[in-house]
Design a protein around this motif. Structure first.
Motif, PDB file in Angstrom:
ATOM      1  N   GLY A  13       0.373  -0.927  -0.426  1.00  0.00           N
ATOM      2  CA  GLY A  13      -0.414   0.225   0.341  1.00  0.00           C
ATOM      3  C   GLY A  13       1.037   1.592  -0.405  1.00  0.00           C
ATOM      4  N   ALA A  14       0.500   2.164  -0.578  1.00  0.00           N
ATOM      5  CA  ALA A  14       0.838   3.822  -0.507  1.00  0.00           C
ATOM      6  C   ALA A  14       0.411   4.955   0.689  1.00  0.00           C
ATOM      7  CB  ALA A  14       0.898   4.692  -2.060  1.00  0.00           C
ATOM      8  N   GLY A  15       0.954   4.740   1.669  1.00  0.00           N
ATOM      9  CA  GLY A  15       1.059   5.595   2.568  1.00  0.00           C
ATOM     10  C   GLY A  15       2.066   5.394   3.672  1.00  0.00           C
ATOM     11  N   PHE A  16       0.896   5.438   5.002  1.00  0.00           N
ATOM     12  CA  PHE A  16       2.229   5.030   6.191  1.00  0.00           C
ATOM     13  C   PHE A  16       1.391   5.070   7.263  1.00  0.00           C
ATOM     14  CE2 PHE A  16       0.202   9.871   6.456  1.00  0.00           C
ATOM     15  CZ  PHE A  16      -0.179   9.725   7.839  1.00  0.00           C
ATOM     16  N   ILE A  17       2.049   4.653   8.352  1.00  0.00           N
ATOM     17  CA  ILE A  17       1.304   4.396   9.551  1.00  0.00           C
ATOM     18  C   ILE A  17       1.605   4.815  10.619  1.00  0.00           C
ATOM     19  CG2 ILE A  17       1.591   2.356  11.383  1.00  0.00           C
ATOM     20  CD1 ILE A  17       3.047   0.176   9.795  1.00  0.00           C
ATOM     21  N   SER A  66      -7.381   5.236   4.422  1.00  0.00           N
ATOM     22  CA  SER A  66      -6.954   4.524   3.813  1.00  0.00           C
ATOM     23  C   SER A  66      -6.370   4.915   2.211  1.00  0.00           C
ATOM     24  CB  SER A  66      -7.032   2.972   3.697  1.00  0.00           C
ATOM     25  OG  SER A  66      -8.231   3.265   2.522  1.00  0.00           O
ATOM     26  N   LYS A  67      -6.520   6.248   1.732  1.00  0.00           N
ATOM     27  CA  LYS A  67      -5.862   7.036   1.307  1.00  0.00           C
ATOM     28  C   LYS A  67      -4.756   7.159   1.457  1.00  0.00           C
ATOM     29  CE  LYS A  67      -9.676   8.834  -1.541  1.00  0.00           C
ATOM     30  NZ  LYS A  67     -10.955   9.001  -0.978  1.00  0.00           N
ATOM     31  N   LYS A  96     -12.570   2.697   8.033  1.00  0.00           N
ATOM     32  CA  LYS A  96     -11.372   3.218   7.610  1.00  0.00           C
ATOM     33  C   LYS A  96     -10.470   2.530   6.831  1.00  0.00           C
ATOM     34  CE  LYS A  96     -12.317   8.056   9.425  1.00  0.00           C
ATOM     35  NZ  LYS A  96     -12.218   8.980   8.988  1.00  0.00           N
ATOM     36  N   GLY A  97     -10.575   1.383   6.731  1.00  0.00           N
ATOM     37  CA  GLY A  97      -9.598   1.179   5.966  1.00  0.00           C
ATOM     38  C   GLY A  97      -8.002   1.024   6.336  1.00  0.00           C
ATOM     39  N   VAL A  98      -7.938   1.120   7.929  1.00  0.00           N
ATOM     40  CA  VAL A  98      -6.576   1.293   7.740  1.00  0.00           C
ATOM     41  C   VAL A  98      -6.528  -0.098   8.724  1.00  0.00           C
ATOM     42  CG1 VAL A  98      -5.125   1.997  10.105  1.00  0.00           C
ATOM     43  CG2 VAL A  98      -6.224   3.980   7.973  1.00  0.00           C
ATOM     44  N   LEU A 281      -3.915  18.501  10.744  1.00  0.00           N
ATOM     45  CA  LEU A 281      -3.400  17.522  10.483  1.00  0.00           C
ATOM     46  C   LEU A 281      -4.236  16.468   9.364  1.00  0.00           C
ATOM     47  CD1 LEU A 281      -3.691  14.239  11.709  1.00  0.00           C
ATOM     48  CD2 LEU A 281      -5.645  14.237  11.747  1.00  0.00           C
ATOM     49  N   GLY A 282      -4.302  17.051   8.212  1.00  0.00           N
ATOM     50  CA  GLY A 282      -4.455  17.066   7.294  1.00  0.00           C
ATOM     51  C   GLY A 282      -3.100  17.330   6.388  1.00  0.00           C
ATOM     52  N   GLY A 283      -2.213  18.478   6.717  1.00  0.00           N
ATOM     53  CA  GLY A 283      -1.722  18.676   6.528  1.00  0.00           C
ATOM     54  C   GLY A 283      -0.370  18.439   6.474  1.00  0.00           C
ATOM     55  N   ASN A 284      -0.687  17.586   7.879  1.00  0.00           N
ATOM     56  CA  ASN A 284       0.458  16.706   8.768  1.00  0.00           C
ATOM     57  C   ASN A 284       0.570  15.352   7.854  1.00  0.00           C
ATOM     58  OD1 ASN A 284       1.846  18.180  10.727  1.00  0.00           O
ATOM     59  ND2 ASN A 284       0.954  17.528  11.944  1.00  0.00           N
ATOM     60  N   ILE A 285      -0.655  14.783   7.671  1.00  0.00           N
ATOM     61  CA  ILE A 285      -0.914  14.041   6.678  1.00  0.00           C
ATOM     62  C   ILE A 285      -0.510  13.898   5.574  1.00  0.00           C
ATOM     63  CG2 ILE A 285      -2.621  11.740   6.140  1.00  0.00           C
ATOM     64  CD1 ILE A 285      -3.745  12.754   8.449  1.00  0.00           C
ATOM     65  N   ASP A 286      -0.290  14.918   4.577  1.00  0.00           N
ATOM     66  CA  ASP A 286       0.066  14.858   3.432  1.00  0.00           C
ATOM     67  C   ASP A 286       1.674  15.324   3.465  1.00  0.00           C
ATOM     68  OD1 ASP A 286      -0.629  15.450   0.738  1.00  0.00           O
ATOM     69  OD2 ASP A 286       0.160  16.986   0.807  1.00  0.00           O
ATOM     70  N   LYS A 287       2.161  15.994   4.343  1.00  0.00           N
ATOM     71  CA  LYS A 287       3.371  15.741   4.055  1.00  0.00           C
ATOM     72  C   LYS A 287       4.232  14.462   4.403  1.00  0.00           C
ATOM     73  CE  LYS A 287       4.716  19.815   6.599  1.00  0.00           C
ATOM     74  NZ  LYS A 287       4.392  20.964   7.376  1.00  0.00           N
ATOM     75  N   ILE A 288       3.893  13.909   5.364  1.00  0.00           N
ATOM     76  CA  ILE A 288       4.286  11.832   6.002  1.00  0.00           C
ATOM     77  C   ILE A 288       3.771  11.555   5.047  1.00  0.00           C
ATOM     78  CG2 ILE A 288       4.130  10.075   7.303  1.00  0.00           C
ATOM     79  CD1 ILE A 288       3.416  12.519   9.893  1.00  0.00           C
ATOM     80  N   TYR A 289       2.967  11.224   4.530  1.00  0.00           N
ATOM     81  CA  TYR A 289       2.571  10.605   2.899  1.00  0.00           C
ATOM     82  C   TYR A 289       3.617  10.563   1.591  1.00  0.00           C
ATOM     83  CZ  TYR A 289       0.178   8.653  -1.679  1.00  0.00           C
ATOM     84  OH  TYR A 289      -0.945   8.819  -2.312  1.00  0.00           O
ATOM     85  N   ARG A 290       3.273  11.742   1.367  1.00  0.00           N
ATOM     86  CA  ARG A 290       3.966  12.497   0.323  1.00  0.00           C
ATOM     87  C   ARG A 290       5.333  11.706   0.339  1.00  0.00           C
ATOM     88  NH1 ARG A 290       1.919  17.852  -0.248  1.00  0.00           N
ATOM     89  NH2 ARG A 290       3.844  18.480   1.032  1.00  0.00           N
ATOM     90  N   ALA A 291       6.466  12.003   1.451  1.00  0.00           N
ATOM     91  CA  ALA A 291       7.480  11.970   2.247  1.00  0.00           C
ATOM     92  C   ALA A 291       7.863   9.764   2.669  1.00  0.00           C
ATOM     93  CB  ALA A 291       8.142  11.751   3.505  1.00  0.00           C
ATOM     94  N   SER A 292       6.401   9.429   2.218  1.00  0.00           N
ATOM     95  CA  SER A 292       6.516   7.489   2.079  1.00  0.00           C
ATOM     96  C   SER A 292       6.228   7.112   1.132  1.00  0.00           C
ATOM     97  CB  SER A 292       5.254   7.444   2.575  1.00  0.00           C
ATOM     98  OG  SER A 292       5.549   8.200   4.628  1.00  0.00           O
ATOM     99  N   LEU A 293       6.140   8.007   0.272  1.00  0.00           N
ATOM    100  CA  LEU A 293       6.344   7.122  -1.710  1.00  0.00           C
ATOM    101  C   LEU A 293       7.674   6.821  -2.419  1.00  0.00           C
ATOM    102  CD1 LEU A 293       3.405   9.631  -2.388  1.00  0.00           C
ATOM    103  CD2 LEU A 293       2.948   7.897  -1.720  1.00  0.00           C
TER     104      LEU A 293
END
Length: 293
Positions: A13-17, A66-67, A96-98, A281-293
């Motif tokens: 999956g694309a994303g983070f824990i 889970s996106k 949530k699919g998490v 929170l959305g800003g943090n999630i987006d940042k961490i998601y992008r770094a995880s890709l």
């Protein structure tokens, strides 16, 4: 949904824990950063109720899906809590699919040989047996210096616990953290990599683990671990780095994804309106998601 679907999400999956596993020791600090002073709760019960409200607010946020968030690590008490009338693990996966994980360690021993081993984990078999709907576990020890004897002992202990978790039908996240302030961090990481490889080679078919490691001083040092047939995924802890620092360092490591706790909740506060909270929170999630890709 099945364990096989959870496994597929964790492996590919694309994303983070999201690490939402603040325990008794780390909760007061997490609450203070969230704008809840110790004077605002009178007992341990009230303290845990406050952190549960914070966790629920995070999990209920629109961007927590889970996106971008593929898994979440929970504290043992959280398994008994509910969100919108459903157990937290059930809500995470079925709404949530998490993929839910459970923190099982009971804290750290005093430092010896440059490391802190895990304290004994009494009643582990019973804990694992009642962790319904949970895919895996997380257990943490800490390495403070490049001490070969200490690092070998930490990794051996981690894999002993991992085998017990695997025997219960779950996937363990092995977490031998290297202190980011260690003056011998890079050398400790080389030793750690070699010890983990040695232990991975003792696992049989189907005895799979995940690894949660400090972001290494040498980028992509842990690629060889990520490529090992017994490793589902290698995830990174934020270890005290700011969100921006942690994301910058993580983005240089192609085969690691984030599993951040403090970096995920940075800038969140109880006093924010839901709109402000969700934006931060959305800003943090987006940042961490992008770094995880």
């Amino acid at each position: 949904m099945s364990k096989a679907q959870m496994r597929e999400q964790m492996a590919n999956g694309a994303g983070f824990i999201a690490a939402l596993d603040q325990s008794g020791g780390s909760t007061p600090k997490a609450l203070a950063l969230y704008g809840v002073d110790a004077a605002q709760y009178g007992s341990e019960e009230e303290m845990f109720a406050e952190i549960q409200r914070m966790r629920a607010r995070i999990i209920l946020a629109d961007d927590f899906t889970s996106k971008k968030v593929i898994g979440a690590i929970l504290f043992e008490r959280t398994l008994g809590e509910s969100i919108e009338g459903r157990g937290v693990a059930d809500y995470l996966w079925n709404v949530k699919g998490v993929v839910p994980f459970l923190k099982i360690d009971k804290g750290l021993e005093d430092e010896a040989n440059g490391v802190q081993m895990m304290k004994p984990i009494p009643g582990l078999a019973a804990t694992l047996a009642k962790a319904e709907g949970v895919f895996g576990t997380k257990e943490r020890s800490v390495i403070h210096e490049a001490n070969a004897e200490g690092i070998a002992a930490v990794v051996a202990q981690q894999f002993d616990v991992a085998r017990e978790v695997i025997a219960a039908g779950m996937v363990p996240i092995v977490e031998p953290e290297v202190n980011i302030h260690s003056t011998t961090k890079a050398q400790a990481e080389e030793m750690l990599k070699d010890e983990i490889l040695k232990n991975l080679d003792t696992l049989g078919e189907g005895q799979d683990v995940m690894l949660k490691l400090t972001i290494p001083s040498t980028a992509n040092l842990y690629d060889v671990l990520a490529d090992h047939p017994r490793v589902v995924r290698v995830v990174a802890l934020s270890g005290g780095y700011s969100t921006d620092q942690a994301c910058d360092l993580l983005s240089r490591n192609g085969k690691m994804i984030a599993s951040f706790s403090r970096a995920l909740t940075e800038g969140l506060s109880k006093q924010q309106s839901d709109a402000e909270f969700n934006t931060a929170l959305g800003g943090n999630i987006d940042k961490i998601y992008r770094a995880s890709l």
